[in-house]
Design a protein around this motif. Sequence first.
Motif, PDB file in Angstrom:
ATOM      1  N   ASN A 112      47.881 -60.737  -0.937  1.00  0.00           N
ATOM      2  CA  ASN A 112      47.770 -62.125  -1.406  1.00  0.00           C
ATOM      3  C   ASN A 112      47.433 -63.127  -0.312  1.00  0.00           C
ATOM      4  O   ASN A 112      47.823 -64.282  -0.409  1.00  0.00           O
ATOM      5  N   GLN A 113      46.787 -62.682   0.741  1.00  0.00           N
ATOM      6  CA  GLN A 113      46.409 -63.613   1.808  1.00  0.00           C
ATOM      7  C   GLN A 113      47.599 -64.228   2.529  1.00  0.00           C
ATOM      8  O   GLN A 113      47.464 -65.218   3.237  1.00  0.00           O
ATOM      9  N   GLU A 114      48.803 -63.676   2.313  1.00  0.00           N
ATOM     10  CA  GLU A 114      49.982 -64.355   2.879  1.00  0.00           C
ATOM     11  C   GLU A 114      49.931 -64.422   4.399  1.00  0.00           C
ATOM     12  O   GLU A 114      50.316 -65.431   4.988  1.00  0.00           O
ATOM     13  N   GLN A 115      49.412 -63.382   5.035  1.00  0.00           N
ATOM     14  CA  GLN A 115      49.393 -63.402   6.499  1.00  0.00           C
ATOM     15  C   GLN A 115      48.321 -64.349   7.029  1.00  0.00           C
ATOM     16  O   GLN A 115      48.494 -64.963   8.077  1.00  0.00           O
ATOM     17  N   ARG A 116      47.214 -64.458   6.299  1.00  0.00           N
ATOM     18  CA  ARG A 116      46.170 -65.398   6.707  1.00  0.00           C
ATOM     19  C   ARG A 116      46.716 -66.829   6.656  1.00  0.00           C
ATOM     20  O   ARG A 116      46.494 -67.639   7.541  1.00  0.00           O
ATOM     21  N   ARG A 117      47.486 -67.103   5.599  1.00  0.00           N
ATOM     22  CA  ARG A 117      48.079 -68.449   5.475  1.00  0.00           C
ATOM     23  C   ARG A 117      49.025 -68.737   6.636  1.00  0.00           C
ATOM     24  O   ARG A 117      49.173 -69.873   7.059  1.00  0.00           O
ATOM     25  N   ASN A 118      49.719 -67.710   7.131  1.00  0.00           N
ATOM     26  CA  ASN A 118      50.634 -67.922   8.256  1.00  0.00           C
ATOM     27  C   ASN A 118      49.876 -68.265   9.532  1.00  0.00           C
ATOM     28  O   ASN A 118      50.321 -69.080  10.334  1.00  0.00           O
ATOM     29  N   ALA A 119      48.748 -67.588   9.722  1.00  0.00           N
ATOM     30  CA  ALA A 119      48.033 -67.722  10.995  1.00  0.00           C
ATOM     31  C   ALA A 119      47.170 -68.982  11.055  1.00  0.00           C
ATOM     32  O   ALA A 119      47.003 -69.569  12.130  1.00  0.00           O
ATOM     33  N   ILE A 120      46.636 -69.417   9.905  1.00  0.00           N
ATOM     34  CA  ILE A 120      45.670 -70.524   9.930  1.00  0.00           C
ATOM     35  C   ILE A 120      46.211 -71.782  10.637  1.00  0.00           C
ATOM     36  O   ILE A 120      45.531 -72.328  11.511  1.00  0.00           O
ATOM     37  N   PRO A 121      47.425 -72.265  10.320  1.00  0.00           N
ATOM     38  CA  PRO A 121      47.868 -73.496  10.988  1.00  0.00           C
ATOM     39  C   PRO A 121      47.977 -73.338  12.513  1.00  0.00           C
ATOM     40  O   PRO A 121      47.717 -74.283  13.247  1.00  0.00           O
ATOM     41  N   VAL A 122      48.331 -72.151  12.978  1.00  0.00           N
ATOM     42  CA  VAL A 122      48.441 -71.923  14.425  1.00  0.00           C
ATOM     43  C   VAL A 122      47.054 -71.980  15.051  1.00  0.00           C
ATOM     44  O   VAL A 122      46.836 -72.601  16.095  1.00  0.00           O
ATOM     45  N   VAL A 123      46.112 -71.321  14.384  1.00  0.00           N
ATOM     46  CA  VAL A 123      44.745 -71.283  14.903  1.00  0.00           C
ATOM     47  C   VAL A 123      44.146 -72.686  14.871  1.00  0.00           C
ATOM     48  O   VAL A 123      43.503 -73.134  15.821  1.00  0.00           O
ATOM     49  N   GLU A 124      44.410 -73.431  13.784  1.00  0.00           N
ATOM     50  CA  GLU A 124      43.888 -74.803  13.700  1.00  0.00           C
ATOM     51  C   GLU A 124      44.485 -75.695  14.789  1.00  0.00           C
ATOM     52  O   GLU A 124      43.846 -76.620  15.268  1.00  0.00           O
ATOM     53  N   ALA A 125      45.711 -75.387  15.190  1.00  0.00           N
ATOM     54  CA  ALA A 125      46.338 -76.170  16.268  1.00  0.00           C
ATOM     55  C   ALA A 125      45.814 -75.754  17.641  1.00  0.00           C
ATOM     56  O   ALA A 125      46.162 -76.353  18.653  1.00  0.00           O
TER      57      ALA A 125
END
Length: 374
Positions: free
Chosen positions: A302-315
């Motif tokens: 369900n993309q759950e891990q992608r959702r976790n990583a995106i804010p870190v990568v965006e920061a």
Amino acid sequence: MGEEKVMVQLRSVVLAGGGTGGHIYPLLAFADALRRHFPQIRITTLGSPKGMENQLIPAAGYDLRVIPAFQLPRSLNLDLLRTPDRMYKSTHAAGEVIDEVGAEVVVGFGGYVSVPAYLAAWRREMPIVVHEVNVPPGVANRMGMKFTKRVAVGFPHQLEQAESLRNARLVGVPLRTGITQMDRPALRPQALYHFGLRPDLPVLFVSGGSSGARTINLAVAAAAKRLAHAGIQVLHVQGGRNDPFEVPNDLPVPYVVVPYLSDMQLGYAAADLMLCRGGAITVAETTALGMPAIYVPYPFSNQEQRRNAIPVVEAGGGMLVDNSELTPEWIERNIIPLARDRQRLATMGHAAAGYGRRDGDEQLLRFVLEAVDR
Ligand SMILES: CC(=O)N[C@H]1[C@@H](OP(=O)(O)OP(=O)(O)OC[C@H]2O[C@@H](n3ccc(=O)[nH]c3=O)[C@H](O)[C@@H]2O)O[C@H](CO)[C@@H](O)[C@@H]1O
């Protein structure tokens, strides 16, 4: 725990969570916080027969009660009614433990074993607290959320991205103090020595989460020669549930493979850069430590891990790569230059630390005490 004085005294709690490390380590970190604040407290944990809790919880010195397994279907539907007998047995067993230890609250961290704990606590009209770290919330915690409004989450994005978590309390993720209170530069020499790594070359730390990740293992092992010839050392955790893989034995610099790390902080202390999945607890740890990381989210949940990583990568705290794109060539093009660029690693680490938090254990404790106080 902040400036406010804790008024409630807790004598006995039941903590439920199991399956993989992602549900168990936050439970253990929270148990440690309870023990720090209430040295006499009775802490009882509930687990299922086959989960990693059977190794991890007794090793941490906590009382584990194993109750009969009851596996929920992935979605909450009428299938539930087809397993009333097993559901009844598990709930009955959880209730017996709750009664025996005189628990005042049940705190659940997800995993199938949480369901009977929530059901038994609800029947007894006890306070229930659910701690959830994923979007969408796991199926067991979704069930728990039917019985309580006291829901705590690990990350800000969960409040925005899951309707059912909109009114949850953001507490962060309880992390082991061995990790949150670690002085990475100070521990580094000991960690390098422990793994047989050299102090003069960068270290890539590879971990696919508590179970390991086959794609990551094979891709990095296949890039071993290129990494070694670029002067990059590798510390590679195979993972609790993964097959061994081959690494050439004539490399010019160390490539160290370990099956599993019970002292994960040693791995973090040795590392300059991390290559990992995007499991919620892993992301909470890398960011709490200001560890630059390349995230390869598990593609089938369900993309759950992608959702976790995106804010870190965006920061600016890391990079994201699709599971299907992680090849030896990708590693050569992206990881080798990054691992050798100390300035870029420092900038990334700093950005990751800006997103991370270290007080999830204390914040969850505050929330639980409020629940008991009411
Ligand atoms: C495939 C899958 O569904 N994975 C889920 C699972 O991941 P998983 O169980 O892998 O959990 P995480 O990646 O969130 O955390 C792994 C934990 O294991 C520890 N560790 C790992 C390796 C090791 O050798 N030693 C060690 O101590 C890490 O320090 C960390 O505390 O639970 C997470 C939290 O619910 C979810 O976000 C993930 O999506």
